[in-house]
Write an enzyme that holds these catalytic residues in place. Structure first.
Site, PDB file in Angstrom:
ATOM      1  N   LYS A   1      14.713  28.483  40.777  1.00  0.00           N
ATOM      2  CA  LYS A   1      14.697  27.217  40.042  1.00  0.00           C
ATOM      3  C   LYS A   1      15.729  27.352  38.918  1.00  0.00           C
ATOM      4  CE  LYS A   1      13.266  23.402  38.123  1.00  0.00           C
ATOM      5  NZ  LYS A   1      13.731  22.150  38.759  1.00  0.00           N
TER       6      LYS A   1
ATOM      7  N   ILE B   1      12.277  16.059  38.212  1.00  0.00           N
ATOM      8  CA  ILE B   1      11.610  17.155  37.497  1.00  0.00           C
ATOM      9  C   ILE B   1      12.216  17.328  36.092  1.00  0.00           C
ATOM     10  CG2 ILE B   1      10.981  19.617  37.571  1.00  0.00           C
ATOM     11  CD1 ILE B   1       9.764  18.020  39.927  1.00  0.00           C
ATOM     12  N   GLY B   2      13.532  17.223  36.006  1.00  0.00           N
ATOM     13  CA  GLY B   2      14.168  17.343  34.687  1.00  0.00           C
ATOM     14  C   GLY B   2      14.310  18.780  34.215  1.00  0.00           C
TER      15      GLY B   2
ATOM     16  N   CYS C   1      22.684  18.353  38.259  1.00  0.00           N
ATOM     17  CA  CYS C   1      21.320  17.823  38.246  1.00  0.00           C
ATOM     18  C   CYS C   1      21.344  16.371  37.788  1.00  0.00           C
ATOM     19  CB  CYS C   1      20.419  18.637  37.318  1.00  0.00           C
ATOM     20  SG  CYS C   1      18.763  17.931  37.248  1.00  0.00           S
TER      21      CYS C   1
ATOM     22  N   LYS D   1      27.532  24.525  42.101  1.00  0.00           N
ATOM     23  CA  LYS D   1      26.768  23.528  42.870  1.00  0.00           C
ATOM     24  C   LYS D   1      27.252  22.111  42.553  1.00  0.00           C
ATOM     25  CE  LYS D   1      22.224  22.262  44.437  1.00  0.00           C
ATOM     26  NZ  LYS D   1      20.847  22.695  44.529  1.00  0.00           N
TER      27      LYS D   1
ATOM     28  N   ILE E   1      24.807  19.815  49.100  1.00  0.00           N
ATOM     29  CA  ILE E   1      24.847  18.867  48.005  1.00  0.00           C
ATOM     30  C   ILE E   1      23.556  18.931  47.184  1.00  0.00           C
ATOM     31  CG2 ILE E   1      26.392  17.215  49.098  1.00  0.00           C
ATOM     32  CD1 ILE E   1      23.987  15.536  49.933  1.00  0.00           C
ATOM     33  N   ASN E   2      23.695  18.572  45.898  1.00  0.00           N
ATOM     34  CA  ASN E   2      22.508  18.327  45.083  1.00  0.00           C
ATOM     35  C   ASN E   2      21.955  16.952  45.511  1.00  0.00           C
ATOM     36  OD1 ASN E   2      20.566  18.422  42.971  1.00  0.00           O
ATOM     37  ND2 ASN E   2      21.964  19.665  41.763  1.00  0.00           N
TER      38      ASN E   2
ATOM     39  N   GLY F   1      20.886  19.935  52.321  1.00  0.00           N
ATOM     40  CA  GLY F   1      20.610  18.505  52.287  1.00  0.00           C
ATOM     41  C   GLY F   1      19.877  18.114  53.560  1.00  0.00           C
TER      42      GLY F   1
ATOM     43  N   THR G   1      13.808  20.637  50.624  1.00  0.00           N
ATOM     44  CA  THR G   1      12.625  19.779  50.768  1.00  0.00           C
ATOM     45  C   THR G   1      11.682  20.269  51.879  1.00  0.00           C
ATOM     46  OG1 THR G   1      13.847  17.917  49.883  1.00  0.00           O
ATOM     47  CG2 THR G   1      11.954  17.370  51.249  1.00  0.00           C
TER      48      THR G   1
END
Ligand SMILES: Cc1cc2nc3c(=O)[nH]c(=O)nc-3n(C[C@H](O)[C@H](O)[C@H](O)COP(=O)(O)O)c2cc1C
Length: 303
Positions: free
Chosen positions: A46, A72-73, A131, A165, A191-192, A243, A266
């Site tokens: 993370k 999430i931030g 982000c 990234k 990708i982000n 992705g 994910t």
């Protein structure tokens, strides 16, 4: 015969190309007992910042058709607590730990990279300049010059492999990728998440506490494949593609488009062992196709 799965990302040797994406696998311990962590090619942590962050207002995750939106931030305990409390768990496994870092200023990126440079069990540093869930008018990754500045600062603060990234929320990802390469990045990851929203017609409110978020999962896979293909033809450094990877055949598709390695994101929320299963499936695919070395797949899309 067993196909060769080893790939190289800068100085980093991965025993296979499958890693887990930043922010979707915590610091590993969250998946203890549910995932075969030792089977992974690498773990991306993370994102860590200099000081602890509490993250954004809940709700911070919402499911969408074929994906999810998160906001999430960058909640995390800060770099010192990460080293003291989180890293020891990962040290048990003999797989490379890639530390993802983010800062609000270039100086913060450089300080973080310098601090992690002295930590033996960190194999590489991933610079998260993409982000979409933090309060800033423009991300570093949305401009060629600022991308270059951050990468140069990190490059001079560490001898470890540096991975940058990238964000899909740009007009020309090729130009940004080139700038990161010229500034000394050893590899790129992309990708982000894609900037997105989910709205409730009944309450007339956003479903996310922070109103907007980032879309991930199978819904973004076609965009990711295109961007990787585009970047592959602009740079010489390796790409870690991600992705919407859910299956071993997704891994193959990402490699055909130019990824040297991949990150599963994910999918970890759906199947905690998805990444380890992908390693097994990839090996089977190579055997079936009589391909001796996984590196043969990289960028070999027939056009
Ligand atoms: C819940 C969640 C948290 C994330 N947190 C981070 C993060 O801290 N740092 C980062 O670089 N990317 C983060 N990402 C983005 C993922 O690493 C990945 O780039 C993106 O989700 C696309 O891959 P996927 O579709 O397989 O999830 C996060 C994604 C999700 C879903």
């Amino acid at each position: 015969m067993k196909p060769k799965l080893e790939v190289k990302i800068g100085k980093l040797k991965l025993k296979n190309p499958v890693t887990v994406a930043s922010g979707t696998f915590g610091y590993g311990s969250e998946f203890d007992g549910t995932a075969d962590i030792d089977k992974l090619g690498g773990i991306v942590t993370k994102t860590i910042t200099l000081h602890a962050r509490v993250g954004n207002k809940p709700p911070r995750i919402i499911e969408t058709p074929s994906g999810m939106i998160n906001s999430i931030g960058l909640e995390n305990p800060g770099v010192e607590k990460f080293i003291k409390d989180k890293l020891p768990f990962l040290q048990k496994y003999k797989i490379p730990v890639i530390a993802s870092i983010a800062g609000e200023t270039i100086k913060e990126y450089s300080e973080l990279a310098g601090r992690l440079d002295s930590v033996k069990d960190i194999a590489a540093i991933e610079i998260n300049i993409s982000c979409p869930n933090i309060k800033t008018s423009k991300l570093f990754s949305q401009d060629e010059n600022s991308t270059g500045e951050v990468v140069r600062a990190v490059r001079s603060a560490t001898k470890k492999t540096v991975i940058t990234k990238l964000s899909p929320n740009v007009t020309d990802i090729g130009g940004i990728a080139k700038s990161a390469e010229s500034a000394g990045s050893d590899a790129l990851s992309l990708i982000n998440t894609l900037k997105a929203m989910s709205v409730d017609a009944k309450t007339r409110e956003s479903r996310l506490g922070d109103v907007t978020g980032g879309l991930s999962g199978p819904a973004i896979k076609p965009v990711a494949l295109f961007m990787i293909w585009k970047v592959y033809h602009r740079v010489k450094i390796p790409i870690i593609g991600m992705g919407g990877i859910m299956s071993p055949s997704d891994v193959v598709e990402f490699m055909l488009c130019g990824s040297t390695a991949v990150s599963v994101g994910t999918a970890n929320f759906v199947h905690p062992n998805a990444a380890a299963e992908a390693v097994k499936g990839l090996s089977q695919y190579l055997k079936n196709e009589k391909i001796k070395d996984v590196n043969k797949l990289i960028g070999s899309l027939k056009v």
